[in-house]
Design a protein around this motif. Structure first.
Motif, mmCIF file in Angstrom:
data_model
loop_
_atom_site.group_PDB
_atom_site.id
_atom_site.type_symbol
_atom_site.label_atom_id
_atom_site.label_comp_id
_atom_site.label_asym_id
_atom_site.label_seq_id
_atom_site.Cartn_x
_atom_site.Cartn_y
_atom_site.Cartn_z
ATOM 1 N N UNK A 159 0.804 -1.227 0.000
ATOM 2 C CA UNK A 159 0.000 0.000 0.000
ATOM 3 C C UNK A 159 0.835 1.273 0.000
ATOM 4 N N UNK A 160 2.094 1.193 0.387
ATOM 5 C CA UNK A 160 2.951 2.374 0.422
ATOM 6 C C UNK A 160 4.061 2.302 -0.628
ATOM 7 N N UNK A 161 3.805 1.551 -1.689
ATOM 8 C CA UNK A 161 4.761 1.435 -2.786
ATOM 9 C C UNK A 161 4.117 1.881 -4.094
ATOM 10 N N UNK A 162 4.954 2.244 -5.059
ATOM 11 C CA UNK A 162 4.483 2.677 -6.366
ATOM 12 C C UNK A 162 5.609 2.518 -7.375
ATOM 13 N N UNK A 163 5.301 2.786 -8.626
ATOM 14 C CA UNK A 163 6.304 2.848 -9.673
ATOM 15 C C UNK A 163 6.696 4.302 -9.889
ATOM 16 N N UNK A 164 7.984 4.588 -9.805
ATOM 17 C CA UNK A 164 8.465 5.940 -10.018
ATOM 18 C C UNK A 164 9.639 5.956 -10.973
ATOM 19 N N UNK A 165 9.736 7.020 -11.758
ATOM 20 C CA UNK A 165 10.870 7.165 -12.683
ATOM 21 C C UNK A 165 12.138 7.466 -11.886
ATOM 22 N N UNK A 166 13.188 6.761 -12.214
ATOM 23 C CA UNK A 166 14.490 6.981 -11.584
ATOM 24 C C UNK A 166 15.522 7.173 -12.690
ATOM 25 N N UNK A 167 16.102 8.407 -12.815
ATOM 26 C CA UNK A 167 15.800 9.586 -12.008
ATOM 27 C C UNK A 167 14.413 10.156 -12.314
ATOM 28 N N UNK A 168 13.898 10.971 -11.398
ATOM 29 C CA UNK A 168 12.580 11.580 -11.569
ATOM 30 C C UNK A 168 12.576 12.495 -12.785
ATOM 31 N N UNK A 170 11.483 15.577 -13.335
ATOM 32 C CA UNK A 170 11.990 16.948 -13.203
ATOM 33 C C UNK A 170 13.511 17.025 -13.077
ATOM 34 N N UNK A 171 14.146 15.892 -12.795
ATOM 35 C CA UNK A 171 15.612 15.871 -12.693
ATOM 36 C C UNK A 171 16.258 15.387 -13.984
ATOM 37 N N UNK A 172 15.484 15.367 -15.037
ATOM 38 C CA UNK A 172 16.032 14.961 -16.325
ATOM 39 C C UNK A 172 15.775 13.517 -16.676
ATOM 40 N N UNK A 173 14.936 12.857 -15.909
ATOM 41 C CA UNK A 173 14.606 11.467 -16.192
ATOM 42 C C UNK A 173 13.843 11.321 -17.490
ATOM 43 N N UNK A 174 13.846 10.118 -18.008
ATOM 44 C CA UNK A 174 13.189 9.832 -19.274
ATOM 45 C C UNK A 174 11.843 9.187 -19.018
ATOM 46 N N UNK A 175 10.821 9.604 -19.788
ATOM 47 C CA UNK A 175 9.500 8.999 -19.687
ATOM 48 C C UNK A 175 9.504 7.680 -20.468
ATOM 49 N N UNK A 176 10.335 6.792 -19.991
ATOM 50 C CA UNK A 176 10.514 5.475 -20.582
ATOM 51 C C UNK A 176 10.140 4.475 -19.494
ATOM 52 N N UNK A 177 9.156 3.626 -19.762
ATOM 53 C CA UNK A 177 8.688 2.712 -18.731
ATOM 54 C C UNK A 177 9.803 1.813 -18.199
ATOM 55 N N UNK A 178 10.833 1.605 -18.992
ATOM 56 C CA UNK A 178 11.957 0.806 -18.528
ATOM 57 C C UNK A 178 12.687 1.496 -17.369
ATOM 58 N N UNK A 179 12.478 2.804 -17.208
ATOM 59 C CA UNK A 179 13.121 3.562 -16.144
ATOM 60 C C UNK A 179 12.296 3.555 -14.859
ATOM 61 N N UNK A 180 11.141 2.909 -14.885
ATOM 62 C CA UNK A 180 10.312 2.840 -13.693
ATOM 63 C C UNK A 180 10.857 1.801 -12.720
ATOM 64 N N UNK A 181 10.875 2.168 -11.450
ATOM 65 C CA UNK A 181 11.312 1.253 -10.404
ATOM 66 C C UNK A 181 10.299 1.258 -9.258
#
Length: 210
Positions: A159-168, A170-181
């Motif tokens: 319940x306290x977990x999610x998928x987030x882009x790493x890096x985020x 706004x920090x220059x991360x890519x909107x690539x699902x492979x970057x989700x952790x």
């Protein structure tokens, strides 16, 4: 006899992780929310559905974070909001306890969607509509099948977990699902709010072009 959201259960099935709503928590929430919402929480708990694609929120845990996100936005002026549902992609379905506004907050996109018009229906009806949500409502509009592949790779989610882009993003991360952790939602979303600028709100059609 407590109300049971039959349509919700038809769409989501039984919880994949059952988390009971403590009666002490419900007693603390009861003066502020309609009894129907208390009934739903008593029946469903603050549980996890479909391996974490969506979780029901304990408002006492999540409201401080949501307040952090809504601070300075138009929504803050419209109502007092509590989070009811959290999607694994960082989307929240909110409920305005005074007037029944039910906007959606998208933390990944740094924005929200709602309406300025006060709902002209009883709060119980608003809650029933809110619980008519479907699993597709918590998928990104772009390439949902690819997203689900990534989701299943990391599932199940607590319940306290999610998928987030790493890096985020706004920090220059890519909107690539492979970057989700898989990330801790509280820590990630608090960090994300600190680096996200002014939230973009769509409250009527004209707002799309602002």
């Amino acid at each position: 006899m407590p109300a049971i959201p039959q349509y919700f259960l038809k769409q989501w099935g039984e919880p994949t992780q059952r988390i009971e709503a403590d009666e002490a928590v419900l007693a603390q929430l009861a003066p502020s929310v309609p009894p129907l919402l208390i009934d739903y929480w008593r029946h469903l708990g603050f549980s996890v559905f479909k391996d974490g694609l969506m979780s029901l929120c304990n408002p006492l845990e999540w409201k401080p974070l949501i307040d952090e996100w809504l601070k300075g936005t138009e929504l803050e002026q419209l109502d007092v909001f509590i989070p009811v549902m959290k999607g694994v992609y960082g989307e929240f379905k909110l409920f305005g306890i005074n007037y029944g506004f039910r906007p959606k907050l998208s933390t990944v996109n740094g924005g929200y969607i709602g309406s300025r018009e006060i709902p002209e229906i009883p709060l119980d009806v608003v809650i029933k509509v809110l619980f008519m949500t479907q699993p597709d409502d918590f998928l990104p509009a772009t390439d949902p099948d690819d997203f689900m592949q990534v989701f299943h790779r990391h599932a199940p989610f607590g319940p306290q977990e999610m998928l987030g882009y790493v890096p985020a993003l706004p920090l220059g991360g890519s909107r690539d699902y492979a970057k989700l952790q898989k990330v801790d939602a509280f820590a990630y979303l608090s960090m994300l709010r600190q680096i996200t600028g002014e939230l973009k709100g769509v409250m009527e059609y004209a707002d799309i072009y602002k």
